[in-house]
Every structure is written in structure tokens, then in C-alpha cells.
Scaffold this motif. Structure first.
Motif, PDB file in Angstrom:
ATOM      1  N   LEU A  39      -6.174  -8.752  -2.430  1.00 24.80           N
ATOM      2  CA  LEU A  39      -6.341  -8.626  -3.874  1.00 24.80           C
ATOM      3  C   LEU A  39      -7.776  -8.999  -4.211  1.00 24.80           C
ATOM      4  CD1 LEU A  39      -4.457  -8.094  -6.391  1.00 24.80           C
ATOM      5  CD2 LEU A  39      -4.281 -10.572  -6.581  1.00 24.80           C
ATOM      6  N   PHE A  40      -8.500  -8.095  -4.848  1.00 23.53           N
ATOM      7  CA  PHE A  40      -9.888  -8.334  -5.219  1.00 23.53           C
ATOM      8  C   PHE A  40      -9.966  -8.445  -6.742  1.00 23.53           C
ATOM      9  CE2 PHE A  40      -9.830  -5.858  -1.298  1.00 23.53           C
ATOM     10  CZ  PHE A  40     -10.665  -6.601  -0.459  1.00 23.53           C
ATOM     11  N   PRO A  41      -9.793  -9.646  -7.306  1.00 27.13           N
ATOM     12  CA  PRO A  41      -9.730  -9.796  -8.770  1.00 27.13           C
ATOM     13  C   PRO A  41     -10.964  -9.283  -9.492  1.00 27.13           C
ATOM     14  CG  PRO A  41      -8.963 -11.789  -7.677  1.00 27.13           C
ATOM     15  CD  PRO A  41      -9.558 -10.934  -6.610  1.00 27.13           C
ATOM     16  N   SER A  42     -12.126  -9.337  -8.849  1.00 28.06           N
ATOM     17  CA  SER A  42     -13.339  -8.855  -9.507  1.00 28.06           C
ATOM     18  C   SER A  42     -13.451  -7.331  -9.476  1.00 28.06           C
ATOM     19  CB  SER A  42     -14.575  -9.468  -8.841  1.00 28.06           C
ATOM     20  OG  SER A  42     -14.675  -9.047  -7.492  1.00 28.06           O
ATOM     21  N   VAL A  43     -12.582  -6.701  -8.695  1.00 31.45           N
ATOM     22  CA  VAL A  43     -12.641  -5.249  -8.526  1.00 31.45           C
ATOM     23  C   VAL A  43     -11.497  -4.558  -9.262  1.00 31.45           C
ATOM     24  CG1 VAL A  43     -12.568  -3.369  -6.823  1.00 31.45           C
ATOM     25  CG2 VAL A  43     -13.796  -5.487  -6.297  1.00 31.45           C
ATOM     26  N   SER A  44     -10.295  -5.156  -9.165  1.00 32.16           N
ATOM     27  CA  SER A  44      -9.119  -4.530  -9.772  1.00 32.16           C
ATOM     28  C   SER A  44      -8.160  -5.584 -10.303  1.00 32.16           C
ATOM     29  CB  SER A  44      -8.389  -3.661  -8.745  1.00 32.16           C
ATOM     30  OG  SER A  44      -7.162  -3.203  -9.268  1.00 32.16           O
ATOM     31  N   ASP A  47      -6.179   0.834 -11.896  1.00 30.70           N
ATOM     32  CA  ASP A  47      -7.324   0.890 -12.797  1.00 30.70           C
ATOM     33  C   ASP A  47      -8.514   1.588 -12.150  1.00 30.70           C
ATOM     34  OD1 ASP A  47      -7.504  -1.243 -11.029  1.00 30.70           O
ATOM     35  OD2 ASP A  47      -8.031  -2.736 -12.533  1.00 30.70           O
ATOM     36  N   ILE A  48      -8.723   1.353 -10.858  1.00 27.48           N
ATOM     37  CA  ILE A  48      -9.801   2.050 -10.153  1.00 27.48           C
ATOM     38  C   ILE A  48      -9.500   3.544 -10.091  1.00 27.48           C
ATOM     39  CG2 ILE A  48     -10.986   2.311  -7.943  1.00 27.48           C
ATOM     40  CD1 ILE A  48     -10.613  -0.644  -7.474  1.00 27.48           C
ATOM     41  N   GLN A  49      -8.228   3.871  -9.837  1.00 22.84           N
ATOM     42  CA  GLN A  49      -7.822   5.272  -9.780  1.00 22.84           C
ATOM     43  C   GLN A  49      -8.138   5.987 -11.095  1.00 22.84           C
ATOM     44  OE1 GLN A  49      -3.758   5.714  -8.494  1.00 22.84           O
ATOM     45  NE2 GLN A  49      -3.634   7.849  -9.099  1.00 22.84           N
ATOM     46  N   ARG A  50      -7.842   5.333 -12.220  1.00 22.87           N
ATOM     47  CA  ARG A  50      -8.132   5.945 -13.525  1.00 22.87           C
ATOM     48  C   ARG A  50      -9.645   5.976 -13.788  1.00 22.87           C
ATOM     49  NH1 ARG A  50      -3.658   7.044 -12.457  1.00 22.87           N
ATOM     50  NH2 ARG A  50      -1.769   6.042 -13.234  1.00 22.87           N
ATOM     51  N   ARG A  69      -2.720 -11.606  -1.122  1.00 23.35           N
ATOM     52  CA  ARG A  69      -3.675 -12.732  -1.086  1.00 23.35           C
ATOM     53  C   ARG A  69      -4.958 -12.344  -1.805  1.00 23.35           C
ATOM     54  NH1 ARG A  69      -7.901 -14.469   2.241  1.00 23.35           N
ATOM     55  NH2 ARG A  69      -7.567 -12.748   3.726  1.00 23.35           N
ATOM     56  N   ALA A  70      -5.323 -13.148  -2.794  1.00 23.21           N
ATOM     57  CA  ALA A  70      -6.570 -12.917  -3.518  1.00 23.21           C
ATOM     58  C   ALA A  70      -7.751 -13.386  -2.681  1.00 23.21           C
ATOM     59  CB  ALA A  70      -6.557 -13.655  -4.856  1.00 23.21           C
ATOM     60  N   VAL A  71      -8.819 -12.590  -2.676  1.00 26.15           N
ATOM     61  CA  VAL A  71     -10.026 -12.960  -1.912  1.00 26.15           C
ATOM     62  C   VAL A  71     -11.249 -12.876  -2.805  1.00 26.15           C
ATOM     63  CG1 VAL A  71      -9.101 -12.251   0.320  1.00 26.15           C
ATOM     64  CG2 VAL A  71     -10.293 -10.582  -1.106  1.00 26.15           C
TER      65      VAL A  71
END
Length: 306
Positions: free
Chosen positions: A139-144, A186-189, A304-306
Motif C-alpha cells: 500500500l503506497f499512501p502517497s500514491v493511492s 484512483d490511479i486508474q481513473r 502493508r503500507a510502505v
């Protein structure tokens, strides 16, 4: 047969599963049973490329193992599973919009008509997205902020071919596995609705736990397929509900495009995805996601968030 790749002393080892759950080291077993053979079964890719000769050798391994003749070649039960093909040679082929109820829930969530396409919708996920059973979904919180799940039946190609007919399609299948098509909605959209970027993040393609050879699956179009998040049932369907069945997918994909041994095709997901729930339920740090397909097994991963 159920085949897996496990980690032993930091080395990938291919194993065959016996009825009691024990794991036999395939390479060592074949060297013992067939000392004069030149067949190389040291990786899952090579096993698949070995074709019928490799399958016959594997059958001999399983028979000897069930007879108790390979007790010294068992792999420790605590050896962690890797993805069956830890690093596919090519991108994983994926199919979108292949279950009618999934299309319908997408139309409700997006408030727009999507409809059933005349031909299958294909996209890919890179080899760097593949992760093992029990490994982390990253999980990349800053990305998605909108990471979603999609349980899918995965088809593993065994025999090379181009312009494969529907009638011949199953002759090109080595076996089947389970795949979770993790998607950053969200990235897909954000990228115009195209699939690759939103579905290609690291850790976004858990595959496993096994490859079950085609002869051990009674009917790949009659399997139950489902997914839970933290024990809550989210997806629950049947592979018979595919709009485009497996022979159609193989025939369509192989038009002018060569499919090779070890290629993986994810066949689409049933309804119940997180973004279509009211309110949407996206994956969060610590969530446990379990995919299950009958006759194959269970694929479990933790977010897991990274």
C-alpha cells in the motif's frame, strides 16, 4: 497434480504436493528415480517447458511419494511458499469486464453505461507486480488511497501457439492457479481509465498457492470463486459466469500473438469489488485478503503500507 515453488535456505525449490500435504523436492526425486534422464525440472518454468515428458516424470514422483519411497526428499513443512512462477518471463495477461454482474456494479458505481464488449478487453501486469502467497500486498499512501481487490482464475499456458482455435485451446493449457488483481482505482481513473498503471504497482499481483495441472481440474468453467477481507465475504461467484470462456480468451489473445509456456492469463473477476460498495470499501493497512477457487486452494495476503 499440485505443484508449488518454496524457499529453502533462500533457494527456490519446486515441489509436488502429496495427498497428506507433504512436499516432495521434484528435482532431487527425479534424479533418484531416473538417474539417466536429462530432463531439467529445477524451476517451474522449465517444468512447464518440459511438456508431456516432464508431466510423466512428475507423475512418477507423486506415485513414489504416495508409496512412501521418497521420505528423505521431503521439504520442511515450514518452508515458505513463493509464487509458483516467482518471476514470470513476460507480463501477466489480464482480462477486464468478463463477468456481467461485475460490469453492472461498475455501471452503478460510476453512473455510466459500460456494457458488454464484443471482444475481450486485455491488459497486462508487469513481473515486478507478482508476489507470493502470504506475502504483502503493498500500500503506497502517497500514491493511492483507493486500493481494491479482484479474485481471478489464472490459466497457465503449457504449449506454444499462435492463432489458436477455440477447439484446440485447452491443449495449450498446462494448469491453473489463483490470482488477485490488486487495483489502484484512483490511479486508474487519473490516467484516463487505462488499466496498466493502476494495476501494475509493486505487490499488486499475488499468485498461488499452487499450479494445479489441467488433468486434475474437473471443469475449469465450473469452479466456485470467492474472496474475503478480514473474514467478510466480498466476492462469491462461479467461473461458469464468464462472458468470454477460457477457449475464447485463448483464441482471441493468440490472434497474431504467440503464447508461450509459462504465460499467465487472469480471466476476470466476479462482482463484489470494494469500489462498487456503498460506501466504497478500499483496502487498508493490516487487512487480510483471502482468495479461494475450488479444486485449487486458498491464496492469503496481508496489506502493508510502505
Amino acid at each position: 497434480m499440485r505443484l508449488a515453488t518454496v524457499s529453502v535456505d533462500s533457494h527456490a525449490v519446486c515441489v509436488a504436493l502429496l495427498a497428506n500435504g507433504s512436499r516432495v523436492d521434484i528435482s532431487r526425486a527425479i534424479k533418484m528415480l531416473m538417474p539417466d534422464t536429462s530432463i531439467d525440472v529445477s524451476t517451474m518454468q522449465l517444468i512447464i517447458e518440459g511438456g508431456q515428458i516432464a508431466l510423466e516424470a512428475l507423475s512418477a514422483v507423486v506415485a513414489a511419494g504416495e508409496a512412501g519411497e521418497l521420505k528423505d526428499l521431503l521439504v520442511p513443512e515450514d518452508a515458505p511458499l513463493l509464487s509458483p512462477i516467482p518471476t514470470p518471463r513476460k507480463n501477466v495477461f489480464c482480462v477486464g469486464r468478463n463477468y456481467a454482474e461485475h460490469i453492472a456494479e461498475g455501471e452503478r458505481a460510476q453512473k455510466e453505461k459500460i456494457g458488454i464488449t464484443e471482444h475481450p478487453v486485455f491488459f497486462t501486469k508487469p513481473p515486478t507486480s507478482v508476489v507470493a502467497p502470504d506475502a504483502d500486498i503493498l500500500l503506497f499512501p502517497s500514491v493511492s488511497q483507493s486500493i481494491d481487490y479482484e479474485v481471478e482464475l489464472a490459466v497457465v499456458i503449457g504449449n506454444r501457439g499462435r492463432n489458436i482455435t477455440k477447439a484446440d485451446a485447452f491443449n495449450h493449457v498446462f494448469g491453473y492457479s489463483i490470482l488477485n488483481d490488486i487495483t489502484a482505482r484512483d490511479i486508474q481513473r487519473r490516467h484516463g481509465g487505462q488499466y496498466f498503471k493502476g494495476k501494475g504497482l509493486d505487490g499488486s499481483c499475488p499468485i498461488g498457492p499452487y499450479i494445479v495441472t489441467a488433468d486434475a481440474i474437473s471443469d475449469p468453467q465450473a469452479l466456485s470463486i470467492g474472496l474475503t477481507v478480514n473474514g467478510e465475504q466480498r466476492q462469491n461467484g462461479m467461473t461458469s459466469d464468464m462472458i468470454f470462456d477460457i477457449p475464447t480468451l485463448i483464441a482471441s489473445l493468440s490472434e497474431g500473438l504467440t503464447l508461450e509456456p509459462g504465460d499467465i492469463i487472469a480471466t476476470g473477476t466476479p462482482s463484489g469489488v470494494g469500489y462498487a460498495m456503498e460506501p466504497p470499501q478500499f483496502l487498508k493497512n493490516g487487512d487480510v485478503v483471502v482468495c479461494e477457487v475450488s479444486e485449487i486452494g486458498t491464496l492469503r495476503n496481508t496489506v502493508r503500507a510502505v
